[in-house]
Design an enzyme around this catalytic site. Structure first.
Site, PDB file in Angstrom:
ATOM      1  N   ASN A   1       0.665  -5.272   3.862  1.00 15.89           N
ATOM      2  CA  ASN A   1      -0.051  -4.425   2.916  1.00 15.89           C
ATOM      3  C   ASN A   1      -0.154  -3.030   3.523  1.00 15.89           C
ATOM      4  O   ASN A   1      -0.920  -2.809   4.458  1.00 15.89           O
ATOM      5  CB  ASN A   1      -1.454  -5.022   2.674  1.00 15.89           C
ATOM      6  CG  ASN A   1      -2.315  -4.134   1.787  1.00 15.89           C
ATOM      7  OD1 ASN A   1      -1.837  -3.149   1.223  1.00 15.89           O
ATOM      8  ND2 ASN A   1      -3.591  -4.487   1.671  1.00 15.89           N
ATOM      9  N   TRP A   2       0.640  -2.124   2.984  1.00 10.11           N
ATOM     10  CA  TRP A   2       0.695  -0.773   3.564  1.00 10.11           C
ATOM     11  C   TRP A   2      -0.427   0.126   3.055  1.00 10.11           C
ATOM     12  O   TRP A   2      -0.518   1.295   3.438  1.00 10.11           O
ATOM     13  CB  TRP A   2       2.090  -0.162   3.333  1.00 10.11           C
ATOM     14  CG  TRP A   2       3.147  -0.830   4.173  1.00 10.11           C
ATOM     15  CD1 TRP A   2       2.912  -1.647   5.244  1.00 10.11           C
ATOM     16  CD2 TRP A   2       4.574  -0.757   4.039  1.00 10.11           C
ATOM     17  NE1 TRP A   2       4.098  -2.088   5.778  1.00 10.11           N
ATOM     18  CE2 TRP A   2       5.137  -1.551   5.063  1.00 10.11           C
ATOM     19  CE3 TRP A   2       5.432  -0.092   3.158  1.00 10.11           C
ATOM     20  CZ2 TRP A   2       6.512  -1.711   5.218  1.00 10.11           C
ATOM     21  CZ3 TRP A   2       6.804  -0.238   3.309  1.00 10.11           C
ATOM     22  CH2 TRP A   2       7.341  -1.038   4.330  1.00 10.11           C
ATOM     23  N   LYS A   3      -1.252  -0.395   2.159  1.00  7.41           N
ATOM     24  CA  LYS A   3      -2.426   0.345   1.652  1.00  7.41           C
ATOM     25  C   LYS A   3      -2.014   1.771   1.240  1.00  7.41           C
ATOM     26  O   LYS A   3      -0.898   1.977   0.789  1.00  7.41           O
ATOM     27  CB  LYS A   3      -3.554   0.323   2.691  1.00  7.41           C
ATOM     28  CG  LYS A   3      -3.870  -1.115   3.130  1.00  7.41           C
ATOM     29  CD  LYS A   3      -5.101  -1.243   3.973  1.00  7.41           C
ATOM     30  CE  LYS A   3      -5.291  -2.709   4.353  1.00  7.41           C
ATOM     31  NZ  LYS A   3      -6.510  -2.947   5.124  1.00  7.41           N
TER      32      LYS A   3
ATOM     33  N   HIS B   1      -8.424  -7.368  -3.475  1.00  6.87           N
ATOM     34  CA  HIS B   1      -8.560  -6.970  -2.065  1.00  6.87           C
ATOM     35  C   HIS B   1      -9.975  -6.415  -1.832  1.00  6.87           C
ATOM     36  O   HIS B   1     -10.531  -5.741  -2.694  1.00  6.87           O
ATOM     37  CB  HIS B   1      -7.510  -5.923  -1.695  1.00  6.87           C
ATOM     38  CG  HIS B   1      -7.428  -5.699  -0.221  1.00  6.87           C
ATOM     39  ND1 HIS B   1      -8.335  -4.922   0.456  1.00  6.87           N
ATOM     40  CD2 HIS B   1      -6.575  -6.187   0.718  1.00  6.87           C
ATOM     41  CE1 HIS B   1      -8.035  -4.935   1.750  1.00  6.87           C
ATOM     42  NE2 HIS B   1      -6.965  -5.696   1.936  1.00  6.87           N
TER      43      HIS B   1
ATOM     44  N   GLU C   1      -9.534 -13.054   4.121  1.00  6.72           N
ATOM     45  CA  GLU C   1      -9.661 -11.810   4.888  1.00  6.72           C
ATOM     46  C   GLU C   1     -11.136 -11.494   5.104  1.00  6.72           C
ATOM     47  O   GLU C   1     -11.781 -10.927   4.205  1.00  6.72           O
ATOM     48  CB  GLU C   1      -8.999 -10.648   4.135  1.00  6.72           C
ATOM     49  CG  GLU C   1      -7.501 -10.758   3.992  1.00  6.72           C
ATOM     50  CD  GLU C   1      -6.842  -9.395   3.862  1.00  6.72           C
ATOM     51  OE1 GLU C   1      -5.917  -9.120   4.630  1.00  6.72           O
ATOM     52  OE2 GLU C   1      -7.257  -8.586   3.005  1.00  6.72           O
TER      53      GLU C   1
ATOM     54  N   GLY D   1      -9.209  -4.044   9.924  1.00  4.95           N
ATOM     55  CA  GLY D   1      -9.088  -2.745  10.582  1.00  4.95           C
ATOM     56  C   GLY D   1      -9.920  -2.592  11.848  1.00  4.95           C
ATOM     57  O   GLY D   1     -10.004  -1.509  12.415  1.00  4.95           O
TER      58      GLY D   1
ATOM     59  N   SER E   1      -6.868  -7.745  11.073  1.00  2.25           N
ATOM     60  CA  SER E   1      -6.540  -7.391  12.465  1.00  2.25           C
ATOM     61  C   SER E   1      -5.520  -8.324  13.115  1.00  2.25           C
ATOM     62  O   SER E   1      -5.637  -8.657  14.297  1.00  2.25           O
ATOM     63  CB  SER E   1      -7.814  -7.294  13.313  1.00  2.25           C
ATOM     64  OG  SER E   1      -8.575  -6.195  12.869  1.00  2.25           O
TER      65      SER E   1
ATOM     66  N   GLY F   1      -2.197  -5.505   7.713  1.00  2.00           N
ATOM     67  CA  GLY F   1      -2.340  -4.097   7.344  1.00  2.00           C
ATOM     68  C   GLY F   1      -1.770  -3.195   8.426  1.00  2.00           C
ATOM     69  O   GLY F   1      -0.554  -3.052   8.574  1.00  2.00           O
ATOM     70  N   GLY F   2      -2.647  -2.618   9.221  1.00  2.00           N
ATOM     71  CA  GLY F   2      -2.284  -1.602  10.217  1.00  2.00           C
ATOM     72  C   GLY F   2      -1.073  -1.902  11.078  1.00  2.00           C
ATOM     73  O   GLY F   2      -0.228  -1.037  11.280  1.00  2.00           O
TER      74      GLY F   2
HETATM   75  P1  13P Z   1      -5.612  -4.918   9.027  1.00  2.00           P
HETATM   76  O1  13P Z   1      -4.452  -5.804   9.440  1.00  2.00           O
HETATM   77  O2  13P Z   1      -5.350  -3.478   9.258  1.00  2.00           O
HETATM   78  O3  13P Z   1      -6.893  -5.420   9.602  1.00  2.00           O
HETATM   79  O4  13P Z   1      -5.737  -5.075   7.439  1.00  2.00           O
HETATM   80  C1  13P Z   1      -5.808  -6.324   6.883  1.00  2.00           C
HETATM   81  C2  13P Z   1      -5.752  -6.208   5.395  1.00  2.00           C
HETATM   82  O5  13P Z   1      -6.675  -5.742   4.768  1.00  2.00           O
HETATM   83  C3  13P Z   1      -4.507  -6.644   4.745  1.00  2.00           C
HETATM   84  O6  13P Z   1      -4.676  -6.740   3.373  1.00  2.00           O
END
Ligand code: 13P
Length: 256
Positions: free
Chosen positions: A9-11, A96, A168, A174, A215, A236-237
């Site tokens: 998920n590149w947000k 989300h 999640e 994050g 994370s 995500g990150g």
């Molecule tokens: P992180 O991996 O940055 O914690 O984000 C998780 C997330 O929200 C994926 O949808």
């Protein structure tokens, strides 16, 4: 056993240029992915079309980060399931926690979105998870059961319709510190029980995959997917850089 899935998920992090570079590098670096691992990337709406063209060549699938529940009409700023399907999306993230937190999305909205996505043949990725306060109040399991049940109750599923549920924990996203794999496994078991209370057992086994997000990086990814009710990860990150992305895939492919 369901196929393991890795979802990125590149947000709201990458513009067109950066997305194109990252996808090209991933396609180059992930040529040898076999059938037992599915990889999905979810870039921003504005780059989906370009991403879709690039992904025609490889073995990475495309998802969007949200969808609206109506087919068409006067809904300024929204995107319909058909529009996503038309440009090559197969998956869609729904509910989300960042949308729940910043845009007031509710379980009822997630329900509507799942219904609409399924109707168009998209695979929903429903996100559930407790906030830190809910956890401190001892409400975690209750919140998870409620989010899963409210989002899915009353939605009938055909044998082939796939759905992904991602646990999640909101307070972990994050933060750089994932929950312990055994806790994710326990929570996924709770999600599975909620599904069994809604659907016949064989539908739960065949249609659903329950994954973990929050994370996840290359140092912990393997410890999650080794667990019995964790069918993949939502990242995500750590999925924003080619090197880290490929490192994570290398750690889990193939482990099951
Ligand atoms: P992180 O991996 O940055 O914690 O984000 C998780 C997330 O929200 C994926 O949808």
């Amino acid at each position: 056993m369901p196929k393991m899935i890795f979802i990125a998920n590149w947000k709201m992090n990458l513009g067109l240029k950066e997305t194109v570079i990252l996808i090209k590098q991933l396609l180059g670096g992930l040529k040898k992915i076999k059938n037992n691992l599915e990889i999905v990337i979810c870039p921003s709406f504005t780059v989906l079309s370009e991403a879709s063209k690039l992904l025609k060549k490889g073995n990475i699938k495309l998802g969007s980060q949200d969808v609206f529940w109506e087919e068409k009409g006067a809904y300024t700023g929204n995107i319909s399931p058909k529009m996503l399907k038309e440009i090559g999306c197969e998956y869609v993230i729904i509910g989300h926690s960042e949308r729940r937190q910043y845009l007031g999305e509710t379980d009822e909205m997630a329900h509507q979105k799942i219904k609409a996505a399924i109707k168009e043949g998209l695979i929903p990725i429903l996100c559930v998870g407790e906030t830190f306060e809910e956890r401190q109040e001892g409400q975690k399991d209750y919140i998870i059961i409620k989010q899963v049940t409210k989002a899915l109750e009353g939605i009938s599923l055909s044998r082939g319709q796939k759905i992904i549920i991602a646990y999640e924990p909101v307070w972990v996203i994050g933060s750089g510190q994932a929950v312990k794999p055994e806790e994710a496994e326990y929570t996924n078991q709770i999600i599975k029980q909620s599904l069994i209370d809604l659907y016949p057992r064989d539908i739960v086994e065949q249609n659903f995959r329950i994954i973990y997000g929050g994370s996840v990086d290359s140092s912990v990814i393997k410890s999650f997917v080794e667990r019995s009710v964790i069918d993949g990860v939502l990242v995500g990150g750590a999925s924003l850089k080619t090197k880290d992305f490929i490192k994570m895939i290398n750690k889990i492919h193939p482990v099951k």
